[in-house]
Write a protein that holds these residues in place. Structure first.
Motif, mmCIF file in Angstrom:
data_model
loop_
_atom_site.group_PDB
_atom_site.id
_atom_site.type_symbol
_atom_site.label_atom_id
_atom_site.label_comp_id
_atom_site.label_asym_id
_atom_site.label_seq_id
_atom_site.Cartn_x
_atom_site.Cartn_y
_atom_site.Cartn_z
ATOM 1 N N UNK A 1 0.832 -1.205 0.000
ATOM 2 C CA UNK A 1 0.000 0.000 0.000
ATOM 3 C C UNK A 1 0.865 1.253 0.000
ATOM 4 N N UNK A 2 1.902 1.279 0.843
ATOM 5 C CA UNK A 2 2.764 2.458 0.908
ATOM 6 C C UNK A 2 3.605 2.606 -0.361
ATOM 7 N N UNK A 3 3.959 1.492 -0.985
ATOM 8 C CA UNK A 3 4.664 1.568 -2.269
ATOM 9 C C UNK A 3 3.798 2.287 -3.299
ATOM 10 N N UNK A 4 2.525 1.923 -3.381
ATOM 11 C CA UNK A 4 1.615 2.577 -4.315
ATOM 12 C C UNK A 4 1.384 4.038 -3.925
ATOM 13 N N UNK A 5 1.193 4.270 -2.619
ATOM 14 C CA UNK A 5 0.897 5.610 -2.101
ATOM 15 C C UNK A 5 2.059 6.565 -2.367
ATOM 16 N N UNK A 6 3.274 6.065 -2.376
ATOM 17 C CA UNK A 6 4.454 6.921 -2.535
ATOM 18 C C UNK A 6 4.455 7.666 -3.859
ATOM 19 N N UNK A 7 3.747 7.138 -4.871
ATOM 20 C CA UNK A 7 3.704 7.792 -6.176
ATOM 21 C C UNK A 7 2.650 8.898 -6.229
ATOM 22 N N UNK A 8 1.865 9.041 -5.165
ATOM 23 C CA UNK A 8 0.762 9.997 -5.166
ATOM 24 C C UNK A 8 1.193 11.407 -4.782
ATOM 25 N N UNK A 9 2.455 11.608 -4.433
ATOM 26 C CA UNK A 9 2.908 12.942 -4.055
ATOM 27 C C UNK A 9 4.399 12.948 -3.766
ATOM 28 N N UNK A 10 4.892 14.122 -3.353
ATOM 29 C CA UNK A 10 6.322 14.249 -3.042
ATOM 30 C C UNK A 10 6.553 14.924 -1.695
ATOM 31 N N UNK A 11 5.512 14.977 -0.863
ATOM 32 C CA UNK A 11 5.632 15.612 0.450
ATOM 33 C C UNK A 11 6.086 14.596 1.486
ATOM 34 N N UNK A 12 7.024 14.998 2.335
ATOM 35 C CA UNK A 12 7.467 14.154 3.444
ATOM 36 C C UNK A 12 7.455 14.969 4.730
ATOM 37 N N UNK A 13 7.334 14.277 5.852
ATOM 38 C CA UNK A 13 7.405 14.903 7.169
ATOM 39 C C UNK A 13 8.648 14.372 7.865
ATOM 40 N N UNK A 14 9.546 15.267 8.274
ATOM 41 C CA UNK A 14 10.819 14.867 8.866
ATOM 42 C C UNK A 14 11.053 15.699 10.121
ATOM 43 N N UNK A 15 11.037 15.023 11.269
ATOM 44 C CA UNK A 15 11.212 15.676 12.574
ATOM 45 C C UNK A 15 10.295 16.889 12.719
ATOM 46 N N UNK A 16 9.034 16.694 12.349
ATOM 47 C CA UNK A 16 8.031 17.733 12.536
ATOM 48 C C UNK A 16 7.995 18.776 11.439
ATOM 49 N N UNK A 17 8.925 18.762 10.482
ATOM 50 C CA UNK A 17 8.952 19.725 9.389
ATOM 51 C C UNK A 17 8.471 19.063 8.102
ATOM 52 N N UNK A 18 7.767 19.837 7.268
ATOM 53 C CA UNK A 18 7.270 19.326 5.995
ATOM 54 C C UNK A 18 8.158 19.818 4.855
ATOM 55 N N UNK A 19 8.487 18.886 3.951
ATOM 56 C CA UNK A 19 9.328 19.206 2.809
ATOM 57 C C UNK A 19 8.710 18.613 1.550
ATOM 58 N N UNK A 20 9.083 19.193 0.413
ATOM 59 C CA UNK A 20 8.833 18.573 -0.875
ATOM 60 C C UNK A 20 10.135 17.928 -1.329
ATOM 61 N N UNK A 21 10.029 16.727 -1.871
ATOM 62 C CA UNK A 21 11.198 15.979 -2.335
ATOM 63 C C UNK A 21 11.160 15.947 -3.856
ATOM 64 N N UNK A 22 12.179 16.554 -4.472
ATOM 65 C CA UNK A 22 12.256 16.570 -5.938
ATOM 66 C C UNK A 22 13.680 16.205 -6.368
ATOM 67 N N UNK A 23 13.782 15.121 -7.127
ATOM 68 C CA UNK A 23 15.091 14.685 -7.598
ATOM 69 C C UNK A 23 16.041 14.369 -6.469
#
Length: 389
Positions: free
Chosen positions: A361-383
Motif C-alpha cells: 500500500x505504501x509503495x503505491x501511495x508513494x507515487x501519489x505525491x512528493x511531500x514528506x514529514x521529517x522531525x516535525x517539518x514538511x518538505x517537498x522531495x524533488x530529484x
C-alpha cells in the motif's frame, strides 16, 4: 477475458516475488559465508572521530550514547555531538554523559550556521571541521551498539580498497504496552524482514554494497573529499545513501559489516507510522528509481492472496500461496533471526502478512505525491533534494 488477464497478471507477479524471496535467501547465505571466511583483521584499529548530530531527546537515546562510551577499542576515539543551538534539550543529556564518563573524549559542538536545507548535514559539515582524526564514523543519535562495535567496524579498513563501512541494524521496540504499539511492531518487523533482506539481495546481485546505511557511516576525510565532500549532500534527504554511492563512484569499496546495531522504534500511532513509511518510500523512490519500481514484486504474499481471489480460489492458487508463505517465513527467519539475531521477529512473525500488505500500500501511495514529514517539518522531495513546503 478481463478476469483471466487479472488472474495471469497477479500470478506472474507472485512468481516473480517468489523468485525474489529465493534470491534473498541466497543473499543471506552469501553474507554469512563471507564473514565466516573473512573474519576480523587483527591489529587494525585506526583512531576515529564519532560524529553524532543531535536534535531533541529521542526515546532510549541516552542508553545509546552510553554504549558508545563503553567501547573496548585498541585505538583512540572521540565523540563529537553537534547541536544547532545550546538551548536544545539534548545538551543536558550530553553534559550528563560527560560527567558520567570523564575518561572519554566527549565534545559538544554548537553548529550555529545553517548551510542548507538538511540541518543534519549542515551540522556534520561543521563537526567535521574540528574532528581530530582522519577516520570518522557518523551515526544517528538513537543508535545503540555493542562494546566491540568500533573494533569490528574499523577493522575493515585494514583493506586499503575500503572507503566506507556501513552496518545492518534492527529496530528495537518497547517491551510492553502502552509504548509497544501495533505500529511500532510493524515498523521493527519491516526493518528486519523486508528492508534488510532487500539490502542483502542488492549486495549479492550488484557484487557488493554501493550505498550507505545511516546506522553506521565509517569513512575517512580523504574518501569524503574525493567523493565531493559533505557540502554536496546538504540538500539531500537520503544523505546516507548518497554518501555511500558517491564514495563507491570515487573508486572505493563499501563493506557491509557483520556488526548489527540497534535503533529505537518510537511508540508510533498510525499517523506516525504512515509519515515515516512514506518518507522512507519516497526517499528510496528518488534514490534508486529503477530498483524502486522493481520493489513491487517483492511483496509476494499480497500478490499470492490476490491470485487466490482472482482465480476464484482454485486449488492451484492455494498451492502457490502455500509455497510463497513458506518462502516468506524462511526469509524472515534467515535474515531476521539468522543474520540480525532479532528475537522480536519470532514474537511478531504472525504479523508478517499484515506488514507486507501495508508495504505494498505504501509503495503505491508513494507515487501519489512528493511531500514528506521529517522531525516535525514538511518538505517537498524533488530529484532527491529537499525543498521546504
Amino acid at each position: 477475458m478481463l478476469a483471466i488477464l487479472i488472474e495471469v497478471f497477479t500470478a506472474l507477479l507472485t512468481l516473480a516475488g517468489l523468485a525474489y524471496l529465493l534470491l534473498a535467501l541466497w543473499g543471506a547465505r552469501d553474507f554469512n559465508h563471507y564473514w565466516r571466511r573473512r573474519g576480523l583483521a587483527a591489529g587494525c584499529a585506526p583512531d576515529v572521530s564519532i560524529l553524532k548530530p543531535v536534535k531533541g531527546v529521542d526515546p532510549q537515546m541516552y542508553a545509546g550514547l552510553v554504549s558508545h562510551c563503553q567501547q573496548q577499542y585498541a585505538g583512540r576515539f572521540e565523540i563529537l555531538f553537534g547541536v544547532s543551538s545550546l538551548d536544545d534539550p539534548a545538551v543536558a543529556e550530553i553534559k550528563r554523559l560527560q560527567a558520567e564518563f570523564p575518561e572519554c573524549a566527549i565534545r559538544l559542538i554548537e553548529c550555529s550556521e545553517r548551510l542548507g536545507t538538511s540541518g543534519k548535514v549542515s551540522n556534520l559539515i561543521q563537526m567535521l571541521r574540528v574532528a581530530s582524526y582522519e577516520h570518522v564514523l557518523i551515526n544517528d543519535s538513537d543508535i545503540r551498539v555493542s562494546p566491540n562495535y568500533l573494533t569490528r567496524v574499523m577493522g575493515s579498513f585494514a583493506d586499503s580498497s575500503v572507503g566506507m563501512v556501513t552496518a545492518p541494524y534492527i529496530g528495537r521496540t518497547a517491551q510492553s504496552r502502552p509504548s509497544l504499539t501495533l505500529w511500532s511492531r510493524l515498523e521493527a518487523l519491516g526493518i528486519s524482514t523486508d528492508f534488510m533482506p532487500g539490502v542483502l539481495t542488492a549486495r549479492k546481485l550488484e557484487g557488493g554494497i554501493h550505498f550507505g546505511l545511516g546506522s553506521t557511516l565509517a569513512t575517512s576525510k580523504a574518501a569524503l573529499a574525493k567523493a565531493g565532500g559533505l557540502e554536496s549532500l546538504v540538500e539531500c534527504l537520503a544523505d546516507d545513501y548518497e554518501m555511500g554511492a558517491r564514495i563507491a563512484a570515487a573508486g572505493y569499496r563499501i563493506e557491509l559489516s557483520a556488526e548489527v546495531v540497534e535503533t529505537s522504534v518510537p511508540a508510533y500511532t498510525f499517523r506516525g507510522f504512515r509519515d515515516h513509511q512514506l518518507r522512507w518510500a519516497r526517499t528510496v523512490r528518488d534514490s534508486r528509481k529503477l530498483g524502486y519500481l522493481g520493489l513491487a514484486i517483492t511483496y509476494a504474499l499480497p500478490w499470492a492472496v490476490m491470485t487466490c481471489i482472482a482465480s476464484g480460489f482454485d486449488l492451484w492458487s492455494f498451492t502457490l500461496l502455500s509455497v510463497v508463505l513458506l518462502a516468506r517465513v524462511s526469509v524472515a527467519l534467515a535474515v531476521g533471526v539468522g543474520v540480525l539475531r532479532d528475537g522480536q521477529v519470532l514474537r511478531d512473525l504472525w504479523l508478517l502478512p499484515l506488514r507486507d500488505f501495508f508495504g505494498l500500500v505504501f509503495w503505491l501511495w508513494s507515487f501519489a505525491g512528493d511531500t514528506i514529514v521529517w522531525r516535525g517539518e514538511r518538505f517537498h522531495l524533488r530529484g532527491g533534494r529537499l525543498h521546504r513546503a
